[in-house]
Design a protein around this motif. Structure first.
Motif, short mmCIF file in Angstrom:
data_model
loop_
_atom_site.label_atom_id
_atom_site.label_comp_id
_atom_site.label_asym_id
_atom_site.label_seq_id
_atom_site.Cartn_x
_atom_site.Cartn_y
_atom_site.Cartn_z
N SER A 104 5.23 -15.82 -8.26
CA SER A 104 4.70 -16.10 -6.91
C SER A 104 5.03 -14.97 -5.94
N SER A 105 6.23 -14.39 -6.03
CA SER A 105 6.61 -13.31 -5.11
C SER A 105 5.76 -12.07 -5.33
N VAL A 106 5.44 -11.79 -6.60
CA VAL A 106 4.58 -10.64 -6.91
C VAL A 106 3.17 -10.88 -6.39
N MET A 107 2.64 -12.08 -6.63
CA MET A 107 1.26 -12.37 -6.25
C MET A 107 1.12 -12.52 -4.72
N ASN B 208 -1.64 -10.40 -2.90
CA ASN B 208 -2.62 -11.15 -2.11
C ASN B 208 -2.63 -10.69 -0.65
N ALA B 209 -1.43 -10.54 -0.07
CA ALA B 209 -1.34 -10.11 1.33
C ALA B 209 -1.86 -8.69 1.50
N TYR B 210 -1.61 -7.83 0.53
CA TYR B 210 -2.00 -6.42 0.63
C TYR B 210 -3.52 -6.26 0.54
N TYR B 211 -4.16 -7.02 -0.36
CA TYR B 211 -5.57 -6.76 -0.64
C TYR B 211 -6.55 -7.70 0.07
N THR B 212 -6.08 -8.81 0.61
CA THR B 212 -7.01 -9.74 1.26
C THR B 212 -7.77 -9.08 2.41
N ASP B 213 -7.03 -8.50 3.34
CA ASP B 213 -7.68 -7.85 4.49
C ASP B 213 -8.44 -6.60 4.07
N LYS B 214 -7.85 -5.84 3.15
CA LYS B 214 -8.49 -4.59 2.72
C LYS B 214 -9.85 -4.86 2.09
N LEU B 215 -9.91 -5.84 1.18
CA LEU B 215 -11.18 -6.14 0.51
C LEU B 215 -12.15 -6.85 1.44
N SER B 216 -11.60 -7.60 2.41
CA SER B 216 -12.48 -8.24 3.39
C SER B 216 -13.21 -7.20 4.21
N GLY C 89 11.44 -8.53 -15.83
CA GLY C 89 10.89 -7.19 -15.59
C GLY C 89 11.38 -6.62 -14.27
N ASP C 90 10.74 -5.56 -13.84
CA ASP C 90 11.05 -4.89 -12.58
C ASP C 90 9.98 -5.30 -11.57
N SER C 91 10.39 -5.97 -10.49
CA SER C 91 9.43 -6.48 -9.51
C SER C 91 8.57 -5.37 -8.92
N ASN C 92 9.21 -4.27 -8.48
CA ASN C 92 8.47 -3.18 -7.86
C ASN C 92 7.52 -2.51 -8.84
N ARG C 93 7.97 -2.36 -10.09
CA ARG C 93 7.12 -1.71 -11.10
C ARG C 93 5.94 -2.60 -11.49
N LEU C 94 6.17 -3.90 -11.56
CA LEU C 94 5.07 -4.82 -11.88
C LEU C 94 4.03 -4.80 -10.77
N ILE C 95 4.47 -4.77 -9.52
CA ILE C 95 3.54 -4.66 -8.39
C ILE C 95 2.79 -3.34 -8.47
N GLU C 96 3.48 -2.26 -8.84
CA GLU C 96 2.83 -0.95 -8.97
C GLU C 96 1.73 -0.98 -10.04
N VAL C 97 2.01 -1.65 -11.15
CA VAL C 97 1.02 -1.76 -12.23
C VAL C 97 -0.22 -2.50 -11.74
N LEU C 98 0.00 -3.65 -11.07
CA LEU C 98 -1.13 -4.45 -10.59
C LEU C 98 -1.91 -3.70 -9.50
N GLN C 99 -1.21 -2.95 -8.67
CA GLN C 99 -1.90 -2.15 -7.65
C GLN C 99 -2.76 -1.07 -8.29
N ASN C 100 -2.25 -0.42 -9.33
CA ASN C 100 -3.05 0.60 -10.04
C ASN C 100 -4.32 -0.01 -10.60
N ILE C 101 -4.19 -1.20 -11.18
CA ILE C 101 -5.36 -1.88 -11.76
C ILE C 101 -6.34 -2.26 -10.66
N MET C 102 -5.82 -2.78 -9.55
CA MET C 102 -6.69 -3.16 -8.43
C MET C 102 -7.43 -1.96 -7.86
N GLU C 103 -6.73 -0.83 -7.71
CA GLU C 103 -7.37 0.37 -7.20
C GLU C 103 -8.47 0.86 -8.13
#
Length: 362
Positions: free
Chosen positions: A222-225, A229-237, A255-269
């Motif tokens: 939940s903390s990762v998502m 969610n907060a980062y991309y909601t406004d951007k994609l809107s 795992g590593d919280s920051n690294r997992l967020i980095e992976v998901l951000q790379n995929i989203m970009e």
């Protein structure tokens, strides 16, 4: 700062002039008033009184005290702005220029100012990280050059042997089948040795050239998502892209919280860059010991036979068009997931691209 001092001088000077003008006007108004004649009717008859206006010293004193307080407050305000805001800012003006020039060795002096203290601390952390990265890069380049020179020197020996064998064969120095067989075996041995050196060079050129590190721990899905969610909601809107995050059961991941967020951000970009911009969806699948997070975007133009190469370093698919990139995004994602004992893979379904991350639960 000189311009600010000049401005302060003019500003306070104008205030003093206004105070002086107020006093002069007060005295003028007090003295130009004509005597006032008042008539009163009493029992004994009518009495006329001539009343002269006198200067109200209490009003004058109160007026000057008020204006004096305002003047002192103005002095305090301009001094406070100069000391707490403009002076630190003036010292910071050259920081970015020095960093751009590569002057990274001198630490940035910390400030206790609540306006710039944290900013300067962050700038010093950035300087320290840049200096550390430069030192690591120089050390890595030195090690690579040393390795390449060493391997190049080692390659000379088998190359010289092959050249000698080739010359001997061209001059028919080996006249028996047994001797020629020995020569062929020697050539094969030297070729095998050279292949080993080439393999070492290729491994050295690929091995952790990004110096990736992972700090393993426990993190809630939940903390990762919530961050994603907060980062991309406004951007994609703002981009008029539909963004959907499907429901999921919260769980504790390894795992590593920051690294997992980095992976998901790379995929989203990547989904933003190479999709059609209509819709991006994040879905979840949970198993007994792992969680599958899938990012799906519409408008995939990538070919099926390119999927096995997507996670190679510096590989860029045929659908990149004019989009800028280094071909390292998905390669970094795979390296990070492997370091977290996870996995990442991609697939294409009905003109949609799906990138899925597999991470173990605690």
């Amino acid at each position: 700062m000189n311009k600010y001092r000049k401005f302060v001088g003019i500003f306070l000077g104008i205030e003093l002039i206004l105070i002086a003008i107020s006093n002069v006007l007060f005295f003028i108004m007090a003295h130009i008033n004509e005597p006032e004649i008042r008539k009163t009717q009493e029992k004994t008859g009518t009495i006329y009184k001539v009343i002269y206006t006198q200067t109200d010293h209490k009003t004058l004193i109160l007026m000057n005290v008020g204006m004096g307080i305002m003047f002192l407050l103005s002095v305090f305000l301009v001094m406070y702005i100069g000391k707490k805001i403009l002076k630190p800012f003036h010292r910071m003006m050259s920081l970015t220029e020095e960093l751009a020039k590569g002057n990274l060795s001198v630490p940035i002096k910390a400030e206790k100012s609540k306006f710039f203290g944290r900013f300067l601390w962050g700038m010093d952390m950035l300087r320290d990280n840049l200096e550390s990265s430069r030192e690591k890069e120089l050390e890595l380049q030195k090690e690579k050059k040393t390795l390449i020179l060493s391997l190049a020197h080692d390659l000379k020996t088998p190359l010289s042997a092959i050249r000698l064998y080739n010359k001997a064969l061209s001059e028919n120095l080996y006249d028996t089948p047994e001797k020629r067989a020995q020569v062929y075996a020697g050539i094969d041995k030297n070729v095998t040795e050279m292949e080993g050196y080439v393999t070492e060079i290729m491994a050295a050129s690929r091995e952790n050239f990004l110096n990736l590190t992972v700090e393993m721990g426990e993190v809630y899905l939940s903390s990762v998502m919530e961050y994603i969610n907060a980062y991309y909601t406004d951007k994609l809107s703002n981009l008029h892209t539909t963004f959907e995050v499907e429901s999921y059961l919260d769980c504790l991941l390894c795992g590593d919280s920051n690294r997992l967020i980095e992976v998901l951000q790379n995929i989203m970009e990547n989904a933003l860059k190479y999709g059609d911009g209509k819709c991006i969806t994040i879905s979840f699948t949970t198993e007994e010991d792992c969680c599958l997070i899938t990012v799906k975007n519409t408008g995939c133009t990538l070919k099926e036979d390119e999927l096995p190469h997507l996670f190679d370093s510096f590989y860029r698919g045929s659908n990149v068009g004019n989009a800028k990139g280094s071909g390292l995004g998905l390669y970094i994602c795979r390296q990070l997931m492997h370091m977290m004992d996870g996995e990442i893979f991609a697939e294409i379904k009905e003109n949609e691209f799906l990138a899925s991350v597999v991470i173990h639960k605690v």
